[in-house]
Write an enzyme that holds these catalytic residues in place. Structure first.
Site, PDB file in Angstrom:
ATOM      1  N   HIS A 120     -23.432  41.989  -7.493  1.00 24.85           N
ATOM      2  CA  HIS A 120     -23.138  41.369  -6.197  1.00 24.85           C
ATOM      3  C   HIS A 120     -24.094  41.832  -5.103  1.00 24.85           C
ATOM      4  O   HIS A 120     -24.235  41.168  -4.076  1.00 24.85           O
ATOM      5  CB  HIS A 120     -21.682  41.624  -5.787  1.00 24.85           C
ATOM      6  N   ASP A 150     -20.383  42.962 -13.198  1.00 24.42           N
ATOM      7  CA  ASP A 150     -20.971  43.316 -11.906  1.00 24.42           C
ATOM      8  C   ASP A 150     -22.105  44.328 -12.060  1.00 24.42           C
ATOM      9  O   ASP A 150     -22.208  45.290 -11.293  1.00 24.42           O
ATOM     10  CB  ASP A 150     -19.913  43.856 -10.939  1.00 24.42           C
ATOM     11  N   SER A 228     -22.518  50.287  -2.614  1.00 22.68           N
ATOM     12  CA  SER A 228     -22.461  49.518  -3.860  1.00 22.68           C
ATOM     13  C   SER A 228     -23.733  49.673  -4.673  1.00 22.68           C
ATOM     14  O   SER A 228     -24.839  49.487  -4.166  1.00 22.68           O
ATOM     15  CB  SER A 228     -22.266  48.031  -3.569  1.00 22.68           C
TER      16      SER A 228
END
Length: 384
Positions: A120, A150, A228
């Site tokens: 993402h 992911d 992230s």
């Protein structure tokens, strides 16, 4: 059916999780390893022993060793569809105070420029740069990305070997063990936070409603937008997870993708740019009564003409093992099956009624398109 992007398991009470956000900072908007393939990552480097000062881990030494291999991932979003001419692109940039930019994190797993981050983080990016620190940035190319897990694999061309971090074994992670998270929260590069593992095997949540195969490590180490894709380290300096998501309404509730899941997909990402998932052809659930039922998961449906049906598996069978792995949850079986490899013959251990445990051989198939669509629809509806 297996091949579903949503982790199976007991129906989860999702109240309150609508605010779960993916921990990537966007400044102006949303932001199986292939069979026989040599591992992309290097595990030849011996893990660091945890030095101690007055009986406590020397966290400074640990961070100092890992920091050079942690990078920022800076993305520029593409203009929306239809903005093909220069005037429309200029208007888009003005409305967004310039091109939309996102900031995430990543880490180097091989000295010649292979970088792992979250899928993402780079989704929808027109261009990507990797920030190595000290003002040094390199253009990065997405070699492959897998939305279901992911995970994304990037490549940069460096003029000298890069620092790397060894990968650990997330199956050995224990609740309450200490972990460090390193990344670029809100663009503050090379930030380090400390916490413990709060839980493992969180398969009943889905970041911002994204369907996927999740088995998160939960931690109270601070994870913020921009973290992230950054590494979660144990006290031996090994990566045991990728920081991925936080609960915006709470404190000390962050989630990381187990590094063993990453190891199982980056080989395919490097070879083909995507992950082709294998399929067993069953739906399963946890036993209704944990105290009296055998360990394992109960088969509730067998797809006609599927691999399991061909091997003689039946509704009511209890799957207890897959290729040497003990099976305790539907999510773990789903993951082992999906990354085992299309066409591969695997051993499934099961119990039927009061009979003894038995082993059957099953030749896995690729997930049918109709099954993928069905599984995706069920995941979006929150239906097991």
């Amino acid at each position: 059916m297996f091949g579903s992007p949503r982790a199976a398991g007991a129906e989860a009470d999702m109240a309150g999780w609508g605010a779960l956000i993916v921990a990537t900072l966007s400044l102006a908007g949303p932001d199986a390893q292939a069979a026989g393939l040599k591992p992309l990552y290097s595990e030849s480097r011996a893990p660091l022993p945890p030095p101690t000062v007055s009986g406590l881990p020397d966290l400074s030494h640990l961070a100092e060793s890992a920091l050079p291999a942690v990078v920022g991932v800076i993305t520029t979003a593409a203009a929306p569809p239809g903005a093909k001419d220069e005037a429309l692109r200029d208007l888009f940039d003005k409305l967004n105070d310039g091109p939309r930019r996102g900031i995430g994190s990543g880490f180097v797993i091989q000295r010649d420029g292979w970088v792992v981050t979250n899928a993402h983080v780079v989704e929808g990016a027109a261009s990507i740069e990797v920030d190595l620190g000290g003002g040094r940035r390199l253009a990065a190319k997405v070699i492959g990305a897998d939305a279901e897990s992911d995970v994304a694999l990037l490549k940069v061309e460096a003029d000298r070997p890069l620092s790397t971090i060894p990968l650990g074994d997330s199956d050995r992670v224990l609740i309450a063990e200490w972990v460090l998270v390193i990344g670029s929260p809100f663009g503050l590069d090379h930030s380090v936070t400390l916490g413990i593992v709060s839980h493992t095997g969180r398969a009943d949540i889905s970041p911002v409603g994204r369907p996927g195969t999740y088995d998160f490590i939960q931690t109270d180490a601070s994870i913020n937008p921009g973290n992230s894709g950054g590494p979660v380290l144990n006290l031996r300096g090994e990566v045991i997870g990728i920081a991925t998501a936080v609960n915006a309404t709470g404190q000390g509730i962050g989630f990381a993708i187990p590094i063993n899941m990453v190891k199982e997909v980056i080989g395919q990402l490097r070879q083909t740019g995507k992950v082709v998932r294998s399929w067993l052809g069953v739906a399963v659930r946890e036993p209704a009564t944990q105290d009296t039922a055998p360990s394992g998961v109960v088969v509730t449906e067998v797809a006609a003409g599927g691999p399991a049906a061909g091997a003689g598996m039946k509704v009511g069978d209890v799957i207890t093992g897959f290729e040497g792995h003990a099976i305790r949850t539907p999510a773990r079986l789903r993951w082992y099956v999906s990354t085992a490899g299309v066409g591969r013959s695997v051993e499934v251990r099961l119990k039927r009624g009061a009979g003894p445990e038995q082993a059957v051989r099953v030749s896995l198939a690729e997930v049918p398109a109709a099954e993928q669509a069905r599984a995706h629809a069920r995941a979006m509806l929150g239906d097991d």
